[in-house]
Design a protein around this motif. Structure first.
Motif, PDB file in Angstrom:
ATOM      1  N   TYR A 151       0.764  -1.192  -0.039  1.00 49.28           N
ATOM      2  CA  TYR A 151       0.052   0.096  -0.081  1.00 49.28           C
ATOM      3  C   TYR A 151       0.787   1.316   0.120  1.00 49.28           C
ATOM      4  CZ  TYR A 151      -3.342   3.473   0.795  1.00 49.28           C
ATOM      5  OH  TYR A 151      -3.863   4.859   0.832  1.00 49.28           O
ATOM      6  N   VAL A 152       2.029   1.116   0.691  1.00 49.20           N
ATOM      7  CA  VAL A 152       2.861   2.425   0.725  1.00 49.20           C
ATOM      8  C   VAL A 152       3.307   2.660  -0.784  1.00 49.20           C
ATOM      9  CG1 VAL A 152       5.228   3.414   1.649  1.00 49.20           C
ATOM     10  CG2 VAL A 152       3.453   2.000   3.088  1.00 49.20           C
ATOM     11  N   GLU A 153       3.698   1.712  -1.216  1.00 43.43           N
ATOM     12  CA  GLU A 153       4.037   1.780  -2.892  1.00 43.43           C
ATOM     13  C   GLU A 153       2.667   2.179  -3.724  1.00 43.43           C
ATOM     14  OE1 GLU A 153       6.972   1.776  -4.654  1.00 43.43           O
ATOM     15  OE2 GLU A 153       7.834   1.326  -2.551  1.00 43.43           O
ATOM     16  N   ILE A 154       1.631   2.067  -3.406  1.00 44.17           N
ATOM     17  CA  ILE A 154       0.393   2.719  -4.125  1.00 44.17           C
ATOM     18  C   ILE A 154       0.301   4.131  -3.794  1.00 44.17           C
ATOM     19  CG2 ILE A 154      -2.092   2.890  -3.901  1.00 44.17           C
ATOM     20  CD1 ILE A 154      -1.855  -0.230  -3.804  1.00 44.17           C
ATOM     21  N   VAL A 155       0.506   4.490  -2.458  1.00 49.07           N
ATOM     22  CA  VAL A 155       0.785   6.020  -2.332  1.00 49.07           C
ATOM     23  C   VAL A 155       1.743   6.737  -2.811  1.00 49.07           C
ATOM     24  CG1 VAL A 155       1.138   7.684  -0.130  1.00 49.07           C
ATOM     25  CG2 VAL A 155      -0.356   5.623   0.380  1.00 49.07           C
ATOM     26  N   LYS A 156       2.829   6.262  -3.123  1.00 44.42           N
ATOM     27  CA  LYS A 156       4.207   6.848  -3.683  1.00 44.42           C
ATOM     28  C   LYS A 156       3.726   7.038  -5.118  1.00 44.42           C
ATOM     29  CE  LYS A 156       8.063   5.072  -2.552  1.00 44.42           C
ATOM     30  NZ  LYS A 156       8.996   4.066  -2.231  1.00 44.42           N
ATOM     31  N   GLN A 157       2.967   5.879  -5.622  1.00 37.19           N
ATOM     32  CA  GLN A 157       2.981   5.884  -7.085  1.00 37.19           C
ATOM     33  C   GLN A 157       1.890   7.075  -7.522  1.00 37.19           C
ATOM     34  OE1 GLN A 157       1.421   2.107  -8.325  1.00 37.19           O
ATOM     35  NE2 GLN A 157       3.785   1.117  -7.813  1.00 37.19           N
ATOM     36  N   LEU A 158       0.795   7.113  -6.442  1.00 36.27           N
ATOM     37  CA  LEU A 158      -0.148   8.318  -6.715  1.00 36.27           C
ATOM     38  C   LEU A 158       0.516   9.605  -6.578  1.00 36.27           C
ATOM     39  CD1 LEU A 158      -3.055   6.634  -4.576  1.00 36.27           C
ATOM     40  CD2 LEU A 158      -3.213   7.062  -7.078  1.00 36.27           C
ATOM     41  N   ALA A 159       1.493   9.917  -5.493  1.00 40.59           N
ATOM     42  CA  ALA A 159       2.003  10.932  -5.618  1.00 40.59           C
ATOM     43  C   ALA A 159       2.976  11.464  -6.742  1.00 40.59           C
ATOM     44  CB  ALA A 159       2.942  11.087  -4.194  1.00 40.59           C
ATOM     45  N   GLN A 160       3.699  10.188  -7.233  1.00 40.36           N
ATOM     46  CA  GLN A 160       4.303  10.414  -8.422  1.00 40.36           C
ATOM     47  C   GLN A 160       3.740  10.737  -9.824  1.00 40.36           C
ATOM     48  OE1 GLN A 160       6.155   6.651  -8.001  1.00 40.36           O
ATOM     49  NE2 GLN A 160       8.237   7.369  -7.959  1.00 40.36           N
ATOM     50  N   ALA A 161       2.288  10.399  -9.757  1.00 42.27           N
ATOM     51  CA  ALA A 161       1.478  10.717 -10.986  1.00 42.27           C
ATOM     52  C   ALA A 161       0.743  11.961 -10.636  1.00 42.27           C
ATOM     53  CB  ALA A 161       0.334   9.874 -11.203  1.00 42.27           C
ATOM     54  N   ASN A 162       0.659  12.606  -9.537  1.00 41.15           N
ATOM     55  CA  ASN A 162       0.080  13.762  -9.228  1.00 41.15           C
ATOM     56  C   ASN A 162       1.183  15.024  -9.577  1.00 41.15           C
ATOM     57  OD1 ASN A 162       0.428  16.030  -6.767  1.00 41.15           O
ATOM     58  ND2 ASN A 162      -1.944  15.770  -7.416  1.00 41.15           N
ATOM     59  N   ASN A 163       2.483  14.641  -8.962  1.00 39.66           N
ATOM     60  CA  ASN A 163       3.516  15.586  -9.377  1.00 39.66           C
ATOM     61  C   ASN A 163       4.919  15.097  -9.863  1.00 39.66           C
ATOM     62  OD1 ASN A 163       5.289  17.716  -9.170  1.00 39.66           O
ATOM     63  ND2 ASN A 163       5.061  18.315  -7.116  1.00 39.66           N
ATOM     64  N   PRO A 164       4.731  14.712 -11.132  1.00 36.11           N
ATOM     65  CA  PRO A 164       6.122  14.284 -11.850  1.00 36.11           C
ATOM     66  C   PRO A 164       7.366  15.006 -11.401  1.00 36.11           C
ATOM     67  CG  PRO A 164       4.151  14.358 -13.388  1.00 36.11           C
ATOM     68  CD  PRO A 164       3.875  15.201 -12.184  1.00 36.11           C
ATOM     69  N   ALA A 165       7.170  16.215 -11.092  1.00 34.62           N
ATOM     70  CA  ALA A 165       8.399  16.791 -10.705  1.00 34.62           C
ATOM     71  C   ALA A 165       9.198  16.334  -9.566  1.00 34.62           C
ATOM     72  CB  ALA A 165       8.142  18.331 -10.508  1.00 34.62           C
ATOM     73  N   ILE A 166       8.507  15.589  -8.698  1.00 39.95           N
ATOM     74  CA  ILE A 166       8.942  15.098  -7.504  1.00 39.95           C
ATOM     75  C   ILE A 166       9.202  13.547  -7.410  1.00 39.95           C
ATOM     76  CG2 ILE A 166       8.269  17.215  -6.147  1.00 39.95           C
ATOM     77  CD1 ILE A 166       6.251  15.120  -5.012  1.00 39.95           C
ATOM     78  N   ALA A 167       8.957  12.910  -8.579  1.00 36.76           N
ATOM     79  CA  ALA A 167       8.524  11.542  -8.724  1.00 36.76           C
ATOM     80  C   ALA A 167       9.929  10.737  -8.455  1.00 36.76           C
ATOM     81  CB  ALA A 167       8.310  11.244 -10.277  1.00 36.76           C
ATOM     82  N   ALA A 168      11.090  11.130  -8.686  1.00 37.50           N
ATOM     83  CA  ALA A 168      12.358  10.609  -8.484  1.00 37.50           C
ATOM     84  C   ALA A 168      12.584  10.668  -6.761  1.00 37.50           C
ATOM     85  CB  ALA A 168      13.509  11.004  -9.145  1.00 37.50           C
ATOM     86  N   ARG A 169      12.174  11.584  -6.305  1.00 40.14           N
ATOM     87  CA  ARG A 169      12.617  11.871  -4.901  1.00 40.14           C
ATOM     88  C   ARG A 169      11.437  11.007  -4.089  1.00 40.14           C
ATOM     89  NH1 ARG A 169      12.874  17.900  -4.052  1.00 40.14           N
ATOM     90  NH2 ARG A 169      11.452  17.751  -6.018  1.00 40.14           N
ATOM     91  N   VAL A 170      10.201  10.977  -4.438  1.00 42.15           N
ATOM     92  CA  VAL A 170       9.280  10.115  -3.828  1.00 42.15           C
ATOM     93  C   VAL A 170       9.656   8.683  -3.978  1.00 42.15           C
ATOM     94  CG1 VAL A 170       6.917   9.341  -4.099  1.00 42.15           C
ATOM     95  CG2 VAL A 170       7.518  11.729  -4.304  1.00 42.15           C
ATOM     96  N   GLN A 171      10.068   8.250  -5.158  1.00 46.48           N
ATOM     97  CA  GLN A 171      10.525   6.665  -5.341  1.00 46.48           C
ATOM     98  C   GLN A 171      11.629   6.462  -4.274  1.00 46.48           C
ATOM     99  OE1 GLN A 171       8.853   4.606  -6.923  1.00 46.48           O
ATOM    100  NE2 GLN A 171      10.347   2.931  -5.947  1.00 46.48           N
ATOM    101  N   ARG A 172      12.384   7.420  -3.509  1.00 47.17           N
ATOM    102  CA  ARG A 172      13.412   7.065  -2.731  1.00 47.17           C
ATOM    103  C   ARG A 172      12.785   6.996  -1.364  1.00 47.17           C
ATOM    104  NH1 ARG A 172      16.668  10.396  -6.504  1.00 47.17           N
ATOM    105  NH2 ARG A 172      16.187  12.366  -5.225  1.00 47.17           N
TER     106      ARG A 172
END
Length: 173
Positions: A151-172
């Protein structure tokens, strides 16, 4: 005591129990998921955080995990908390402006279903962007309380889709 389901930054005990919020009076009960089908969304502007904050929106086949807290009844509404010189959860959540308080059914990790208060966005707005700090509070809060990494990964994916500018940092995270 009121049972309160938190799915956003208040998943983090350091947030909900900070000195400018509930000052340690929110007691962890369990992790839980929504019984009805919802998905996490970032669709309300937080002036304080300067980013989109979270909401739960109806989505067939999806569940939202979060944290159940016990909160003293007098800390829920503005009037009763003010009588005790305290900030209410309604004030913290922006009840009546950004959010509305409602009761939903959640299933605790052990399987029991309980009713809990939560806050849902009154007027969702499209195309708002969240930020890394906000997402970090959600991710760390979910992990600290033992929500499954799937589920944590789902949250991260939703955040990455919401704001691609922070995607790499969210993934970490």
């Amino acid at each position: 005591m009121a049972l309160v389901f938190q799915y956003g930054s208040n998943c983090s005990a350091s947030q909900i129990n900070s000195k400018d919020r509930l000052c340690g009076d929110a007691k962890f009960v369990a992790i839980a998921e929504t019984v009805d089908d919802y998905r996490l969304a970032f669709d309300v502007w937080s002036t304080r955080r300067k980013c989109a904050a979270s909401d739960i929106v109806s989505m067939p086949g999806s569940k939202v995990w979060g944290v159940l807290y016990e909160v003293p009844d007098y800390l829920i509404e503005r009037k009763t908390s003010a009588a005790n010189n305290r900030k209410s959860l309604d004030a913290i959540e922006g009840e009546g402006t950004n959010y509305k308080r409602e009761t939903i059914a959640v299933r605790q990790a052990g399987g029991s279903i309980v009713s809990a208060l939560t806050y849902r966005v009154r007027n969702p707005q499209p195309d708002l962007k969240t930020n890394l700090e906000y997402v970090r509070y959600i991710v760390e809060g979910l992990r600290d309380h033992g929500v499954q990494e799937d589920y944590v990964e789902i949250v991260k994916q939703l955040a990455q889709a919401n704001n691609p500018a922070i995607a790499a940092r969210v993934q970490r995270l």
